[in-house]
Design a protein around this motif. Sequence first.
Motif, PDB file in Angstrom:
ATOM      1  N   HIS A 129       0.746  -1.301  -0.093  1.00 37.29           N
ATOM      2  CA  HIS A 129       0.022  -0.026  -0.073  1.00 37.29           C
ATOM      3  C   HIS A 129       0.961   1.375   0.067  1.00 37.29           C
ATOM      4  N   TYR A 130       0.576   2.238  -0.891  1.00 37.28           N
ATOM      5  CA  TYR A 130       1.274   3.448  -0.977  1.00 37.28           C
ATOM      6  C   TYR A 130       0.203   4.589  -0.827  1.00 37.28           C
ATOM      7  N   PRO A 131       0.663   5.997  -0.484  1.00 34.37           N
ATOM      8  CA  PRO A 131      -0.278   6.917  -0.644  1.00 34.37           C
ATOM      9  C   PRO A 131      -0.055   7.556  -2.072  1.00 34.37           C
ATOM     10  N   VAL A 132      -1.169   8.309  -2.472  1.00 38.07           N
ATOM     11  CA  VAL A 132      -0.905   8.557  -3.973  1.00 38.07           C
ATOM     12  C   VAL A 132      -0.008   9.622  -3.870  1.00 38.07           C
ATOM     13  N   PRO A 133       1.302   9.794  -4.667  1.00 38.27           N
ATOM     14  CA  PRO A 133       2.166  10.948  -4.563  1.00 38.27           C
ATOM     15  C   PRO A 133       1.808  12.293  -5.303  1.00 38.27           C
ATOM     16  N   LEU A 134       2.126  13.079  -4.875  1.00 40.35           N
ATOM     17  CA  LEU A 134       2.125  14.494  -5.398  1.00 40.35           C
ATOM     18  C   LEU A 134       3.278  15.215  -6.285  1.00 40.35           C
ATOM     19  N   ASP A 135       4.378  14.330  -6.196  1.00 41.59           N
ATOM     20  CA  ASP A 135       5.574  14.920  -6.924  1.00 41.59           C
ATOM     21  C   ASP A 135       5.807  14.018  -8.162  1.00 41.59           C
ATOM     22  N   GLN A 136       4.755  13.217  -8.570  1.00 43.71           N
ATOM     23  CA  GLN A 136       4.696  12.255  -9.620  1.00 43.71           C
ATOM     24  C   GLN A 136       5.822  11.367  -9.763  1.00 43.71           C
ATOM     25  N   PRO A 137       6.323  10.590  -8.790  1.00 39.73           N
ATOM     26  CA  PRO A 137       7.608   9.521  -8.959  1.00 39.73           C
ATOM     27  C   PRO A 137       6.796   8.410  -9.503  1.00 39.73           C
ATOM     28  N   THR A 177      -0.203  14.174 -10.655  1.00 42.55           N
ATOM     29  CA  THR A 177      -1.357  15.048 -10.235  1.00 42.55           C
ATOM     30  C   THR A 177      -0.951  16.424 -10.515  1.00 42.55           C
ATOM     31  N   ALA A 178      -1.728  17.421 -10.299  1.00 44.68           N
ATOM     32  CA  ALA A 178      -1.734  18.796 -10.751  1.00 44.68           C
ATOM     33  C   ALA A 178      -2.624  19.501  -9.882  1.00 44.68           C
ATOM     34  N   GLY A 179      -2.187  20.539  -9.164  1.00 50.65           N
ATOM     35  CA  GLY A 179      -3.060  21.262  -8.168  1.00 50.65           C
ATOM     36  C   GLY A 179      -4.280  20.724  -7.248  1.00 50.65           C
ATOM     37  N   GLU A 219      -3.357  11.724 -14.469  1.00 56.20           N
ATOM     38  CA  GLU A 219      -3.190  10.521 -15.118  1.00 56.20           C
ATOM     39  C   GLU A 219      -2.588   9.434 -14.097  1.00 56.20           C
ATOM     40  N   VAL A 220      -2.967   8.102 -14.395  1.00 60.07           N
ATOM     41  CA  VAL A 220      -2.549   6.770 -13.810  1.00 60.07           C
ATOM     42  C   VAL A 220      -1.882   6.154 -15.211  1.00 60.07           C
ATOM     43  N   ARG A 221      -0.682   5.659 -14.788  1.00 60.28           N
ATOM     44  CA  ARG A 221      -0.027   4.828 -15.971  1.00 60.28           C
ATOM     45  C   ARG A 221       0.415   3.672 -15.172  1.00 60.28           C
ATOM     46  N   PHE A 222       0.113   2.501 -15.777  1.00 62.22           N
ATOM     47  CA  PHE A 222       0.722   1.021 -15.100  1.00 62.22           C
ATOM     48  C   PHE A 222       1.324   0.374 -16.336  1.00 62.22           C
ATOM     49  N   GLU A 223       2.532   0.036 -16.218  1.00 60.69           N
ATOM     50  CA  GLU A 223       3.191  -0.724 -17.356  1.00 60.69           C
ATOM     51  C   GLU A 223       3.808  -2.132 -16.772  1.00 60.69           C
ATOM     52  N   VAL A 224       3.417  -3.207 -17.576  1.00 66.00           N
ATOM     53  CA  VAL A 224       3.846  -4.450 -16.676  1.00 66.00           C
ATOM     54  C   VAL A 224       4.360  -5.334 -17.873  1.00 66.00           C
ATOM     55  N   ALA A 225       5.518  -6.068 -17.665  1.00 62.84           N
ATOM     56  CA  ALA A 225       6.435  -6.972 -18.328  1.00 62.84           C
ATOM     57  C   ALA A 225       6.129  -8.352 -17.740  1.00 62.84           C
ATOM     58  N   ASP A 226       5.896  -9.359 -18.392  1.00 62.29           N
ATOM     59  CA  ASP A 226       5.833 -10.593 -17.766  1.00 62.29           C
ATOM     60  C   ASP A 226       6.558 -11.704 -18.557  1.00 62.29           C
ATOM     61  N   GLU A 227       7.074 -12.928 -17.957  1.00 61.33           N
ATOM     62  CA  GLU A 227       7.773 -13.705 -18.799  1.00 61.33           C
ATOM     63  C   GLU A 227       7.887 -14.990 -18.046  1.00 61.33           C
ATOM     64  N   VAL A 282      -9.689  14.698 -17.048  1.00 64.75           N
ATOM     65  CA  VAL A 282     -10.007  15.938 -17.657  1.00 64.75           C
ATOM     66  C   VAL A 282     -11.145  16.342 -16.969  1.00 64.75           C
ATOM     67  N   GLU A 283     -10.950  17.426 -15.867  1.00 61.90           N
ATOM     68  CA  GLU A 283     -11.994  18.176 -15.321  1.00 61.90           C
ATOM     69  C   GLU A 283     -13.168  18.741 -16.421  1.00 61.90           C
ATOM     70  N   GLY A 284     -14.440  18.398 -15.765  1.00 62.92           N
ATOM     71  CA  GLY A 284     -15.365  18.940 -16.916  1.00 62.92           C
ATOM     72  C   GLY A 284     -15.383  20.480 -17.181  1.00 62.92           C
ATOM     73  N   GLY A 285     -15.548  20.996 -18.241  1.00 60.83           N
ATOM     74  CA  GLY A 285     -15.733  22.336 -18.516  1.00 60.83           C
ATOM     75  C   GLY A 285     -14.089  22.924 -18.598  1.00 60.83           C
ATOM     76  N   LEU A 286     -13.067  22.391 -18.427  1.00 59.84           N
ATOM     77  CA  LEU A 286     -11.671  22.754 -18.710  1.00 59.84           C
ATOM     78  C   LEU A 286     -11.286  22.786 -20.158  1.00 59.84           C
ATOM     79  N   ALA A 287     -10.535  23.704 -20.436  1.00 58.94           N
ATOM     80  CA  ALA A 287     -10.214  24.150 -21.897  1.00 58.94           C
ATOM     81  C   ALA A 287      -9.303  22.914 -22.312  1.00 58.94           C
ATOM     82  N   ALA A 288      -9.528  22.385 -23.552  1.00 60.33           N
ATOM     83  CA  ALA A 288      -8.742  21.245 -24.221  1.00 60.33           C
ATOM     84  C   ALA A 288      -7.469  21.814 -24.508  1.00 60.33           C
ATOM     85  N   GLY A 289      -7.182  22.918 -24.770  1.00 58.56           N
ATOM     86  CA  GLY A 289      -5.951  23.583 -24.935  1.00 58.56           C
ATOM     87  C   GLY A 289      -5.773  24.970 -24.808  1.00 58.56           C
ATOM     88  N   PRO A 290      -4.618  25.547 -25.027  1.00 54.09           N
ATOM     89  CA  PRO A 290      -4.514  26.949 -25.107  1.00 54.09           C
ATOM     90  C   PRO A 290      -5.159  27.832 -26.134  1.00 54.09           C
TER      91      PRO A 290
END
Length: 286
Positions: free
Chosen positions: A11-19, A55-57, A62-70, A179-187
């Motif tokens: 078990h790990y806390p959700v990180p804020l510094d994106q490790p 995380t941001a603000g 995003e959550v990213r999960f990469e797995v390699a098995d053999e 993506v939060e609802g109502g957020l700009a899709a880009g600049p």
Amino acid sequence: MGNLGTDEVHHYPVPLDQPTLARSDSFAGEFNNIVTSGDETTVDGAITGHARISTAGGALREVRFEVADEMAMDAPPSTSCGVSQEVYADLVVGLDLPRGGFLTLDLTNAGAGRVTTTVRTGGATRATLDSQLPSDHRRTRVHLPAGKHQLVATVRQQHAAVDGDLDASGTAVVTASFVEGGLAAGPARGRGTSFVGLPATRDCAGGAVTPTFRRPARKVAKATFFVNGAQRRTVRNPRPNRTVRLRGLAAAQPVTIRAVLRLDPPRKGKKGRTRTVTRSYTACSA
């Protein structure tokens, strides 16, 4: 018969510094035929998982999960040992969303076995992707209201020995982008950005977008605002810091705001230049 490896849960806390949190497990062992002396099979297996939560603000991005098995089995062709192997990795992430929005799930399976990702709210399943194909990519999008949800990603590789031959490997990637609802899709885009500022978010509660004229707006003779291609408001001779509230936006639809700016002509008898600025926003609800 035997059981190698471990089922230990971390078990790990959700990180804020994106490790990136990386964990791996492997096993190796021999299986002996208790009936036929000397009949043995050697098996090896390994699985590695990398999890990254961005995380941001204080909000999920995003959550990213990469797995390699053999896995592999070494045995003489005449062995009577029947062996099956399974390696697996599970990731469970609690999603505590302060604001509602849209979660996009992506699943890529490159021979990793069975790959599944599921989003649940309470006991209800909101979205699922499931793949057992050796080369597969799937995507789905789901609206999540503010509150607590759960993301579960699982990779399971299972094989049984056939004629003393077992060799399998693969990789899988599961991502969940929010993506939060109502957020700009880009600049905002266009050469009119110096004259009109389009906000980073639309007002979901009020069903509106509020552009603001900037200091160079003194050069604007007329500004016309369009919502999803339909003309909505016209402002003549705007002043800096003036706002224009574009109301009546449908919550369940994405919105594109476009402002067409006619500038004052450089001198009498000349045609004024035109500048535009455009920005798109996600829907506020499903």
